[in-house]
Scaffold this motif. Structure first.
Motif: not given
Length: 244
Positions: A37, A40-41, A43-45, A49-50, A56
């Motif tokens: 989690k 992924n947070r 990545v969103q910020s 990068n994914k 990642y």
């Protein structure tokens, strides 16, 4: 230390474009879902990068935007087992470009390995495998890559067989006698067409590995010919090696 702080601290210490997975954090933080989690947070910020599912990397910026990791990083889990034992090597399209056979860049990554597996996608990259019958180690990988070029010489994009042979003559001539002997030994586990072209190229540069070259020649069936369109002025020994 909180899980999120631990993860961010460890990522900050990683080099740019280094590819990692959530598993890299589980030895110290035994909270799989929490790790995923938080990654992924991040990545969103935009902090990381994914690359693909579960993989990642830390982005490295250029004037053209974020750079993708180098190909080794993208497929390193397919090249080495735990303990850094070599099980595969990058070959094919990537090597054609790196060794100067073509300027074309591909989103396909080919891997030579003794145990092949189905092709699949990893992010924007198509990953495929070719069978390598020789034992793979760090020392012989450059020679195996050259043999793969010879094996697939008619499939190298944006060039001709003649141009590829010119480049191969330069690369083979740069090998030491010991390396020329080793590449011949490795060639015995390749098909006869590859053996024939290697022999013709080494004969053209007048390799001193005479006995092994003779053994390579004797390994060919004298009633079989190999359809490889080479100009006689580039590889004058081609016909002697049953290449037409």
């Amino acid at each position: 230390m909180k899980t999120s702080d631990f993860i961010e601290d460890k990522i900050n210490k990683l080099p740019k474009s280094y590819v990692f997975t959530y598993v890299d954090f589980l030895t110290e933080v035994n909270k799989r879902e929490a790790v995923i989690k938080h990654l992924n947070r991040m990545v969103q910020s935009g902090k990381i990068n994914k690359l693909s599912k579960g993989k990642y990397y830390k982005p490295q910026e250029s004037i053209f935007g974020a750079l993708l990791p180098e190909q080794y990083q993208i497929v390193k889990d397919l090249l080495e087992e735990e303990g850094r034992k070599r099980i595969g090597y990058i070959t094919g399209f990537s090597i054609y470009n790196t060794l100067g056979f073509t300027t074309q860049i591909s989103n396909s990554i080919q891997i030579g390995t003794q145990q092949t597996r189905p092709k699949f996608k990893r992010g924007r990259f198509n990953i495929s495998f070719i069978t390598q019958k020789n034992i793979i180690n760090n020392d012989n990988i450059p020679l195996l890559q050259l043999l793969d070029v010879i094996r697939f010489i008619k499939k190298i994009p944006d060039t001709t067989v003649d141009k590829s042979c010119k480049r191969l003559l330069v690369l083979l001539n740069d090998l030491t006698l010991k390396e020329q002997e080793q590449i011949i030994k490795l060639a015995f586990k390749y098909g006869p067409g590859t053996r024939a072209l290697l022999g013709a190229l080494l004969s053209t540069i007048d390799s001193k590995a005479k006995q092994l070259l003779n053994d390579l020649y004797e390994s060919l069936n004298p009633i079989t010919t190999y359809d490889i369109p080479i100009s006689e002025n580039i590889v004058p020994t081609a016909k002697s090696w049953y290449i037409v």
